[in-house]
Design a protein around this motif. Structure first.
Motif, PDB file in Angstrom:
ATOM      1  N   TRP A  43      -1.237  18.294  50.646  1.00 43.29           N
ATOM      2  CA  TRP A  43      -1.131  18.629  49.252  1.00 43.29           C
ATOM      3  C   TRP A  43      -1.634  17.488  48.525  1.00 43.29           C
ATOM      4  O   TRP A  43      -1.622  16.288  48.661  1.00 43.29           O
ATOM      5  CB  TRP A  43       0.312  18.793  49.118  1.00 43.29           C
ATOM      6  CG  TRP A  43       1.317  17.964  49.286  1.00 43.29           C
ATOM      7  CD1 TRP A  43       2.296  18.185  50.341  1.00 43.29           C
ATOM      8  CD2 TRP A  43       1.733  16.792  48.707  1.00 43.29           C
ATOM      9  NE1 TRP A  43       3.250  17.164  50.561  1.00 43.29           N
ATOM     10  CE2 TRP A  43       2.846  16.143  49.495  1.00 43.29           C
ATOM     11  CE3 TRP A  43       1.328  16.080  47.599  1.00 43.29           C
ATOM     12  CZ2 TRP A  43       3.438  14.939  49.053  1.00 43.29           C
ATOM     13  CZ3 TRP A  43       1.918  14.637  47.115  1.00 43.29           C
ATOM     14  CH2 TRP A  43       3.040  14.249  48.149  1.00 43.29           C
ATOM     15  N   TYR A  65      -0.943  15.677  44.139  1.00 46.08           N
ATOM     16  CA  TYR A  65      -0.150  15.552  43.149  1.00 46.08           C
ATOM     17  C   TYR A  65      -0.613  14.612  42.033  1.00 46.08           C
ATOM     18  O   TYR A  65      -1.198  13.608  42.245  1.00 46.08           O
ATOM     19  CB  TYR A  65       1.241  15.090  43.334  1.00 46.08           C
ATOM     20  CG  TYR A  65       2.174  15.190  42.114  1.00 46.08           C
ATOM     21  CD1 TYR A  65       2.672  16.364  41.640  1.00 46.08           C
ATOM     22  CD2 TYR A  65       2.341  14.023  41.354  1.00 46.08           C
ATOM     23  CE1 TYR A  65       3.519  16.265  40.390  1.00 46.08           C
ATOM     24  CE2 TYR A  65       3.020  13.899  40.276  1.00 46.08           C
ATOM     25  CZ  TYR A  65       3.641  15.103  39.817  1.00 46.08           C
ATOM     26  OH  TYR A  65       4.367  14.994  38.703  1.00 46.08           O
ATOM     27  N   ARG A  71      11.778  13.104  48.923  1.00 44.83           N
ATOM     28  CA  ARG A  71      11.157  12.742  47.987  1.00 44.83           C
ATOM     29  C   ARG A  71      10.052  11.589  48.001  1.00 44.83           C
ATOM     30  O   ARG A  71      10.493  10.586  48.616  1.00 44.83           O
ATOM     31  CB  ARG A  71      11.682  12.898  46.791  1.00 44.83           C
ATOM     32  CG  ARG A  71      12.513  14.245  46.217  1.00 44.83           C
ATOM     33  CD  ARG A  71      13.373  14.109  45.060  1.00 44.83           C
ATOM     34  NE  ARG A  71      13.800  15.445  44.605  1.00 44.83           N
ATOM     35  CZ  ARG A  71      15.023  15.586  44.131  1.00 44.83           C
ATOM     36  NH1 ARG A  71      15.547  14.559  43.269  1.00 44.83           N
ATOM     37  NH2 ARG A  71      15.636  16.841  43.783  1.00 44.83           N
ATOM     38  N   HIS A  80       7.347   9.488  38.607  1.00 41.48           N
ATOM     39  CA  HIS A  80       7.323  10.864  39.080  1.00 41.48           C
ATOM     40  C   HIS A  80       8.057  10.950  40.340  1.00 41.48           C
ATOM     41  O   HIS A  80       7.878   9.868  41.336  1.00 41.48           O
ATOM     42  CB  HIS A  80       5.871  11.402  39.448  1.00 41.48           C
ATOM     43  CG  HIS A  80       5.160  11.419  38.168  1.00 41.48           C
ATOM     44  ND1 HIS A  80       4.811  12.605  37.573  1.00 41.48           N
ATOM     45  CD2 HIS A  80       4.461  10.535  37.380  1.00 41.48           C
ATOM     46  CE1 HIS A  80       3.910  12.363  36.642  1.00 41.48           C
ATOM     47  NE2 HIS A  80       3.890  10.876  36.370  1.00 41.48           N
ATOM     48  N   VAL A 107       8.670  13.642  43.767  1.00 43.62           N
ATOM     49  CA  VAL A 107       7.383  14.747  44.208  1.00 43.62           C
ATOM     50  C   VAL A 107       8.426  15.047  45.580  1.00 43.62           C
ATOM     51  O   VAL A 107       8.708  14.355  46.322  1.00 43.62           O
ATOM     52  CB  VAL A 107       6.443  14.264  44.119  1.00 43.62           C
ATOM     53  CG1 VAL A 107       5.413  15.525  44.861  1.00 43.62           C
ATOM     54  CG2 VAL A 107       5.686  14.065  42.844  1.00 43.62           C
ATOM     55  N   ASP A 117       6.096  19.870  49.942  1.00 38.52           N
ATOM     56  CA  ASP A 117       4.719  20.785  49.373  1.00 38.52           C
ATOM     57  C   ASP A 117       4.260  20.095  48.196  1.00 38.52           C
ATOM     58  O   ASP A 117       3.189  20.642  47.601  1.00 38.52           O
ATOM     59  CB  ASP A 117       5.399  22.198  48.914  1.00 38.52           C
ATOM     60  CG  ASP A 117       6.582  22.233  48.067  1.00 38.52           C
ATOM     61  OD1 ASP A 117       6.985  21.077  47.498  1.00 38.52           O
ATOM     62  OD2 ASP A 117       7.426  23.206  47.657  1.00 38.52           O
ATOM     63  N   GLY A 118       4.774  18.832  47.680  1.00 36.33           N
ATOM     64  CA  GLY A 118       4.012  18.037  46.743  1.00 36.33           C
ATOM     65  C   GLY A 118       4.690  18.717  45.360  1.00 36.33           C
ATOM     66  O   GLY A 118       3.699  18.273  44.275  1.00 36.33           O
ATOM     67  N   THR A 119       5.526  19.381  45.274  1.00 33.41           N
ATOM     68  CA  THR A 119       5.686  19.768  43.768  1.00 33.41           C
ATOM     69  C   THR A 119       6.697  18.783  43.113  1.00 33.41           C
ATOM     70  O   THR A 119       7.489  18.023  43.756  1.00 33.41           O
ATOM     71  CB  THR A 119       6.417  21.260  43.916  1.00 33.41           C
ATOM     72  OG1 THR A 119       7.694  21.020  44.868  1.00 33.41           O
ATOM     73  CG2 THR A 119       5.610  22.288  44.773  1.00 33.41           C
ATOM     74  N   ARG A 120       6.623  19.001  41.685  1.00 37.80           N
ATOM     75  CA  ARG A 120       7.391  18.057  40.912  1.00 37.80           C
ATOM     76  C   ARG A 120       9.047  18.286  41.206  1.00 37.80           C
ATOM     77  O   ARG A 120       9.303  19.401  40.971  1.00 37.80           O
ATOM     78  CB  ARG A 120       7.025  17.944  39.683  1.00 37.80           C
ATOM     79  CG  ARG A 120       7.627  16.967  38.691  1.00 37.80           C
ATOM     80  CD  ARG A 120       7.098  17.021  37.375  1.00 37.80           C
ATOM     81  NE  ARG A 120       5.908  16.501  37.002  1.00 37.80           N
ATOM     82  CZ  ARG A 120       5.514  16.363  35.750  1.00 37.80           C
ATOM     83  NH1 ARG A 120       5.875  16.690  34.841  1.00 37.80           N
ATOM     84  NH2 ARG A 120       4.007  15.921  35.652  1.00 37.80           N
ATOM     85  N   ALA A 121       9.772  17.180  41.496  1.00 39.28           N
ATOM     86  CA  ALA A 121      11.157  17.341  41.114  1.00 39.28           C
ATOM     87  C   ALA A 121      11.724  16.942  39.925  1.00 39.28           C
ATOM     88  O   ALA A 121      12.735  17.702  39.377  1.00 39.28           O
ATOM     89  CB  ALA A 121      11.931  16.408  42.436  1.00 39.28           C
ATOM     90  N   TYR A 164      10.695  14.232  36.286  1.00 43.94           N
ATOM     91  CA  TYR A 164       9.485  13.371  35.786  1.00 43.94           C
ATOM     92  C   TYR A 164      10.263  12.432  34.595  1.00 43.94           C
ATOM     93  O   TYR A 164      10.631  13.038  33.615  1.00 43.94           O
ATOM     94  CB  TYR A 164       8.040  13.763  35.079  1.00 43.94           C
ATOM     95  CG  TYR A 164       7.325  12.960  34.177  1.00 43.94           C
ATOM     96  CD1 TYR A 164       6.682  11.778  34.542  1.00 43.94           C
ATOM     97  CD2 TYR A 164       7.165  13.143  32.782  1.00 43.94           C
ATOM     98  CE1 TYR A 164       6.170  10.926  34.012  1.00 43.94           C
ATOM     99  CE2 TYR A 164       6.424  12.182  32.086  1.00 43.94           C
ATOM    100  CZ  TYR A 164       5.988  11.219  32.326  1.00 43.94           C
ATOM    101  OH  TYR A 164       5.238  10.509  31.663  1.00 43.94           O
TER     102      TYR A 164
END
Length: 604
Positions: A446, A448, A469, A486, A488, A492-496, A498
């Motif tokens: 992934w 980001y 993370r 950030h 993440v 899966d590289g999705t933002r938790a 920011y």
């Protein structure tokens, strides 16, 4: 080619001469003889203070020339030019020494932070037992002591905590061993040039040589580090006595910035240089190749050497004015290697090309065999036009335009997911972070985007990761809103979450006073620590990114060793957490940022 320049630059590294005039004659007079319009004459410099000349050689216009001088040599030149003495001593340890230094404890028995990261996976995660600090106590952190680095405009080295001691290098080449709790000075060591690397402590293996026998009955532990002149050192961790010293690379513009890593009797040293931006006029650019050298930790002998650019440089063109262009070159390794014992590999982030044809490993992540030094694979993250930063468009080594400088300046982190899968997570100065598969030659899992990226942008010096993370600080100093942190998801590289940068605590916003977060970050259970260009170090909740603690370093500090010290921009080392204390340096006096020279220690 580079040999003549190397001989000229390295002559002063042979010792600690006090003859400032001789140093000036061999190192400076060629440009400062009154016949070069770019350089003031000796007579013109007589009115300057000796400290101003030391600062110029440390972080000013002469900083690249000063890199090859020790702290004592810079002082000698400054005192000759100014005709006056520099205040204080080069070590800054006349006062503040331990009355009777406590014995060095077993470095592996108590709380420690050994080297660039607490572990060789380079996640910059410190577990609760070693940290000795819980998230709910972080808002109660208070300054316990401050230590000043003499003749310095940057506090650029990250401390190591081991055996009840704190080990740290400095810009003027003095390495210190302090009591980790009180900050008193146990010993000092004089390196040949500034020491930016972290120090790693290891147990001394059996050695029957005559030299090694002198150290039996002492600590039994060795401290390893490297300097800006290309030397690697092994010293007794209890006393600071030198055991061995080796030149890692004979290139005249070599500098060792990334921290060495110790693993199973070998010391892995990353190789970098300032050839890209600090070459002198008329220099035949470029000939440096980055890489890693493996040394026998006991003897300092070379085991293997790996290059990030396989092809040696060759002459590309000679100009009518007598200057030459060489290549390929570049691929510096600016940060600590990451060790993967299970796969028998180490991973490094690789810098940009300096000259010549585009190279497959630059601006990427490379895997190197631990035993042989063979490059197993390289995954390039900028496969477009060659990234030659700082060159003049139209030059042979440049192309149509200067490159964006999308190095990997931060160490890759080897992380393990909850399902047992391992990934390599790496942040780039492009502002993009990647997760790579170590079992598929670095295939991307992934990506980001955390920032826009630039030469002083994107992710600069280091990331952190816990079990769930990864945490990416953003510099992006040239953007309208520099900074930001950030979080993440590793899976899966999705933002938790920011957290944008707060308004600069240092005052009016500008290049040296902004929210840019250059420095590496550190995570403990519940908290991420992140220093900022605005001179503040902040603690963020790992749950939601809320800032729960801030300390403003933009002031003068009363120091244990009596050296005048203050904080400034923060760029490079991460906060170190061990044994219930937090340690962080403040000040970075280059690239238009604000100088400082202080190491701070906090506890609840």
């Amino acid at each position: 080619m580079a040999a003549a320049l190397g001989a000229r630059l390295l002559r002063a590294g042979a010792g600690e001469p006090s003859d400032g005039q001789r140093l000036f004659d061999t190192q400076c007079r060629a440009c400062h003889d009154g016949n070069d319009a770019r350089a003031p004459s000796l007579a013109a410099m007589r009115g300057r203070s000796p400290q101003a000349i030391v600062d110029a050689l440390t972080s000013g216009s002469m900083r690249y020339q000063g890199l090859h001088l020790s702290g004592g040599e810079r002082r000698a030149v400054a005192e000759f030019v100014a005709g006056r003495r520099v205040r204080g001593t080069v070590a800054g340890a006349t006062i503040g020494r331990c009355g009777k230094p406590s014995p060095l404890d077993d470095p592996f028995a108590g709380p420690s932070w050994n080297g660039w990261s607490p572990t060789i996976a380079n996640t910059h995660f410190q577990n609760a037992e070693q940290a000795g600090l819980t998230g709910d106590r972080v808002p109660q952190l208070r300054l316990k002591w401050a230590f000043g680095f003499p003749d310095a405009t940057s506090a650029w080295a990250q401390p190591t905590i081991a055996g009840g001691r704190l080990f740290v290098g400095s810009q003027n080449g003095i390495v210190y061993s302090l009591d980790a709790k009180s900050g008193c000075v146990a010993w000092t060591f004089v390196a040949r040039a500034g020491v930016r690397t972290s120090i790693v402590i290891g147990e001394r293996s059996a050695d029957r040589s005559a030299k090694a026998s002198r150290y039996r009955g002492r600590s039994g532990y060795t401290a390893y580090f490297a300097d800006q002149n290309g030397y690697v050192y092994a010293v007794d961790a209890a006393t600071g006595r030198e055991i061995w010293r080796r030149k890692a690379d004979e290139h005249p513009l070599v500098r060792l910035t990334g921290s060495p890593v110790l693993f199973e009797g070998r010391l892995y040293v990353p190789l970098s240089s300032y050839e890209e931006g600090g070459k002198p006029p008329g220099y035949a650019c470029c000939t440096f190749r980055g890489g890693v050298i493996a040394l026998d930790a006991r003897t300092g002998n070379t085991v293997w050497r790996a290059y990030t650019i396989a092809e040696p440089p060759a002459l590309i063109r000679s100009y009518a004015d007598g200057t030459d262009v060489w290549g390929p070159a570049g691929g510096a390794v600016w940060s600590a290697p990451t060790i993967d014992p299970g796969r028998g590999a180490l991973y490094v982030g690789v810098g940009n090309t300096y000259s010549g044809a585009p190279q497959p490993a630059t601006d990427g992540v490379a895997a190197i065999d631990l035993k042989t030094g063979a490059v197993r694979w390289a995954r390039q993250m900028y496969p477009g036009e060659r990234d030659v930063f700082g060159c003049t468009p139209g030059e042979v080594n440049c192309g149509a335009r200067s490159g964006p400088d999308f190095d990997f300046g931060a160490s890759p982190a080897l992380v393990r997911l909850s399902n047992g899968r391992e990934l390599i997570v790496a942040g780039q100065k492009s502002g993009v972070a990647y997760a790579l598969d170590p079992d598929r030659k670095g295939e991307q899992v992934w990506r980001y985007r955390a920032g826009g990226g630039s030469g002083l942008g994107g992710i600069q010096w280091g990331i952190a990761a816990d079990a769930e993370r990864a945490y990416f600080p953003v510099a992006d100093i040239y953007s309208d809103m520099p900074g930001g942190l950030h979080a993440v998801a590793l899976a899966d590289g999705t933002r938790a979450w920011y957290t944008p940068p707060p308004a600069p605590i240092c005052g009016r916003a500008g290049r040296g006073c902004s929210g840019a977060q250059f420095s590496a970050v550190t995570v403990i259970p519940g908290i991420v620590f992140s220093p900022s260009n605005d001179g503040a170090v902040r603690a963020y909740s790992t749950a939601n990114g809320e800032i729960v603690w801030t300390f403003d370093t933009n002031r003068d500090f009363a120091t244990l060793n009596g050296v005048r010290a203050r904080g400034g921009s923060m760029n490079g080392p991460a906060p170190v957490v061990a044994g219930g204390m937090v340690y962080v340096g403040s000040g970075y006096g280059t690239f238009g940022l604000r100088p400082g020279n202080v190491l701070l220690a906090f506890a609840p």
